[in-house]
Design an enzyme around this catalytic site. Structure first.
Site, PDB file in Angstrom:
ATOM      1  N   LYS A  15       0.813  -1.212   0.000  1.00 38.35           N
ATOM      2  CA  LYS A  15       0.000   0.000   0.000  1.00 38.35           C
ATOM      3  C   LYS A  15       0.845   1.259   0.000  1.00 38.35           C
ATOM      4  CE  LYS A  15      -4.143  -1.948   2.186  1.00 38.35           C
ATOM      5  NZ  LYS A  15      -3.702  -3.332   2.262  1.00 38.35           N
ATOM      6  N   HIS A  36     -14.164  -3.168   9.405  1.00 34.74           N
ATOM      7  CA  HIS A  36     -13.571  -2.966   8.086  1.00 34.74           C
ATOM      8  C   HIS A  36     -13.790  -4.157   7.154  1.00 34.74           C
ATOM      9  CE1 HIS A  36     -11.753   0.596   9.798  1.00 34.74           C
ATOM     10  NE2 HIS A  36     -11.205  -0.137  10.742  1.00 34.74           N
ATOM     11  N   GLU A  66      -3.033   6.668   8.229  1.00 39.46           N
ATOM     12  CA  GLU A  66      -3.738   7.666   7.430  1.00 39.46           C
ATOM     13  C   GLU A  66      -4.773   8.403   8.265  1.00 39.46           C
ATOM     14  OE1 GLU A  66      -3.695   5.747   2.956  1.00 39.46           O
ATOM     15  OE2 GLU A  66      -5.496   5.543   4.169  1.00 39.46           O
ATOM     16  N   ARG A 106      -7.321  -8.540  -8.157  1.00 39.32           N
ATOM     17  CA  ARG A 106      -8.025  -9.821  -8.254  1.00 39.32           C
ATOM     18  C   ARG A 106      -9.509  -9.550  -8.425  1.00 39.32           C
ATOM     19  NH1 ARG A 106     -10.419  -9.644  -3.269  1.00 39.32           N
ATOM     20  NH2 ARG A 106      -9.193  -8.756  -1.563  1.00 39.32           N
TER      21      ARG A 106
END
Length: 656
Positions: free
Chosen positions: A116, A235, A200, A292
């Site tokens: 990421k 999440h 973040e 994917r």
């Protein structure tokens, strides 16, 4: 096109790929572990090859064994599904070196988007909007905490590798940061073999909107519109829909352009998903790209009239994309719900066991069921506990929502606890019905979702009492008079006393057979039921209301499946209650089979109610066992690294 492919996965996605291959005339090879020897995907495939022991690390994650199976079977290509090796660049390279086509993007694209932090830097050069945060290499806890302090709370800690909500925590205050970081890193290491994280800014009231992209080897990239995946728990997605409610054509075009720009930046080929966080002000920020097929791809298929697995196969075979951007259109609205073996009323703990009874909605033009199991199959502790995906389509969102309510009402599962009732409550919440969506929806609607606010009516208790008594009668064809338990007396049947428990309530009811049906006395109320309750089926009239459905008894648990609701009652057994041989006193038991990750307090510690005592890992997620009351931890019966069974004694605890 390929003649034969191997599917390096299991469960629902393996069955999904097999269905498309069968339609296209492509032979399929399944792989299976010890736990999946008799699994549905093995039964459906043309061939099946054993690849190892039950744990994924000893079977589905063994790239060399899967490649060997492909060579031995003569498969020309490998479809990785999602999870396991689907985003493993090393496996994609190994396929290429072996002369076997990897049905997925190039290894270079997986590398670029798999981390990421690196992906964020690449997206910045491609002018894709980014969330403010730290995406660098330094990982010292104090340094990361300082970065979070500078960003401003709340922040989100995210594993750099992988996805699916694993290795991700929201942190509200600086004092909580390092404990959350340690948990994230453990979970990331266990799930992806990489403990690296990024930090973040947490966008308040965010919506999770993702864009389905597709690229081919001829340089074309298209987007197949968006999916709203905002309804999440820890999440992890719970409900998904397409198109996103309230999406304007201008915003859709802007997000579609950003997504295709991201795909082109890494030379993307095949199916991928670019995920964005969207704020209430209309701004959106790149989160990550999943290289994917996604679990929620069916909603895109239903609104675009496409088969994305077929697209994957054609693109991997070197063919151009089946449609251009101009040919893609949105038709109607689709919603997906994930039916899991988990107990929503016990913190969503995974549930394992054999599916002794399984009835799902009948597929139609409006309802699609993607399942990896059938009645008689087992949900084991080794893999994701998904039972099926329910996907509905209709001309607009309100109509699709009605279809979903009906589909969930038709789900009948006995043998494991499921989230079906929770999903029914969820789609009925005011927030979801009005499309007031964000990732905090479940938390915001916590009161409406609490099962304790949904009390059984007197009629429900009466129905359950009749069905409990009826379940003791012989099956059709058993003519033995000794098998009949109808309280017969010379003067006529006596009333049967039945004690039932529902949630935290216990009531005694008296059931009497009559010429027309049954009379049930509950306190001062006398309730008449007329009709039949033969074997598992019932059709009973309560006043002006006719109740139809099935009642399944498993031991002393009675599952009542009706047209409008589902209830579970326990039939109280005073003999079992009197037997205290299995009483563990003040001990705390393992709520599921799994592995002890870490012990959080010292033996002899005095703790308050809710204090975390230990962390367990099960089905790829961490679960924290907390003190049930103020008290003392006298000791632990397991240490870090131990595998424990469901119900095993873990903590010797004495409440004050």
């Amino acid at each position: 096109m390929f003649n034969k492919i191997l599917i390096a996965n299991r469960g629902e996605i393996a069955c999904r790929v097999i269905a498309t291959c069968r339609r296209l005339g492509i032979a399929t090879v399944a792989v299976y572990s010890d736990a999946d020897r008799n699994a549905r995907h093995v039964r459906l495939a043309d061939e099946a090859i054993h690849i190892g022991a039950a744990p994924a690390a000893e079977s589905y994650l063994r790239a060399e064994v899967i490649l060997d199976a492909a060579r031995r079977s003569g498969a020309q290509a490998i479809h990785p599904g999602y999870g396991f090796l689907s985003e493993n660049a090393g496996f994609a390279r190994a396929c290429d070196a072996a002369g076997i086509v990897f049905i997925g993007p190039p290894a270079s694209a997986i590398d670029a988007m798999g981390d990421k932090s690196s992906a964020k830097a690449l997206m910045q050069t491609a002018n894709v909007p980014l969330t403010p945060g730290y995406h660098g290499e330094r990982q010292e806890p104090a340094f990361l905490r300082a970065q979070a302090d500078a960003i401003g709370y709340p922040v989100l800690i995210k594993a750099s590798a992988g996805g699916g909500g694993k290795g991700m925590r929201k942190v509200e205050a600086s004092a909580d940061f390092e404990a959350a970081l340690a948990s994230c890193q453990r979970e990331a290491q266990a799930s992806f073999g990489n403990a690296h994280v990024l930090v973040e800014k947490y966008v308040e009231r965010p919506r999770h909107i993702e864009i389905q992209v597709f690229g081919d080897s001829h340089g074309d990239v298209v987007y197949l519109f968006e999916r709203d995946c905002s309804v999440q728990r820890r999440h992890q997605k719970v409900l998904e829909e397409a198109p996103a409610p309230g999406m304007t054509s201008e915003r859709r075009a802007a997000m579609g352009k950003a997504a295709t720009d991201a795909a082109r930046a890494v030379g993307y080929v095949g199916a991928g998903t670019v995920e964005f966080i969207a704020g209430p002000d209309g701004d959106f920020y790149f989160m990550e790209m999943n290289t994917r097929l996604q679990v929620e791809h069916p909603v895109t298929e239903l609104i675009t009239g496409t088969d994305l697995v077929e697209w994957q196969l054609r693109v991997a075979a070197g063919q151009p994309l089946p449609k251009t951007q101009q040919q893609l259109q949105i038709h109607g609205h689709a919603i997906e719900a994930r039916l899991y073996a988990e107990d929503a009323d016990r913190g969503f703990l995974p549930s394992t066991g054999t599916l002794r009874h399984l009835r799902l909605p009948q597929p139609s033009a409006h309802v699609r069921v993607d399942a990896g199991v059938e009645q008689g199959d087992a949900i084991t502790p080794y893999y994701d506990p998904m039972i099926a995906k329910l996907i509905v389509w209709d001309v607009d969102r309100d109509s699709a929502l009605q279809r979903m309510q009906q589909a969930l009402a038709q789900c009948q599962v006995v043998g494991v606890t499921t989230n079906a009732a929770f999903l029914r409550r969820l789609v009925l919440t005011g927030s979801f019905r009005s499309a007031n969506l964000d990732t905090a929806l479940i938390e915001r609607e916590r009161e409406a979702l609490d099962i304790h606010h949904i009390a059984a009516s007197d009629e429900d208790w009466a129905l359950a009492a009749v069905l409990a008594v009826s379940s003791e009668q012989p099956r059709s064809g058993d003519a033995s008079p000794w098998a009949i338990a109808d309280s017969w007396r010379l003067t006529g049947p006596a009333a049967r006393a039945v004690t039932l428990e529902h949630l935290e309530q216990r009531q005694q009811l008296h059931v009497r057979d009559t010429a027309k049906g049954w009379q049930v006395r509950l306190g001062d109320a006398l309730i008449e039921l007329v009709g039949k309750a033969d074997n598992d089926d019932y059709a009973l009239q309560l006043g002006q209301r006719l109740q139809r459905g099935q009642a399944i008894r498993e031991g002393n648990t009675l599952y009542v499946f009706g047209t409008e609701q589902q209830q579970r009652f326990n039939i109280h057994d005073p003999v079992a209650e009197a037997d205290s041989s299995n009483d563990h006193g003040g001990s705390l038991l393992a709520p599921m089979p799994g592995r002890v990750v870490t012990l959080l307090v010292q033996p002899g510690s005095t703790v308050s109610r809710g204090t975390p005592l230990l962390v367990m890992e099960a089905m790829k997620m961490e679960h924290t066992l907390q003190a049930p009351a103020d008290g003392t931890v006298h000791g632990f019966r397991a240490k870090a690294g131990d595998q424990v069974a469901d119900g095993a004694v873990l903590v010797d605890f004495e409440a004050d």
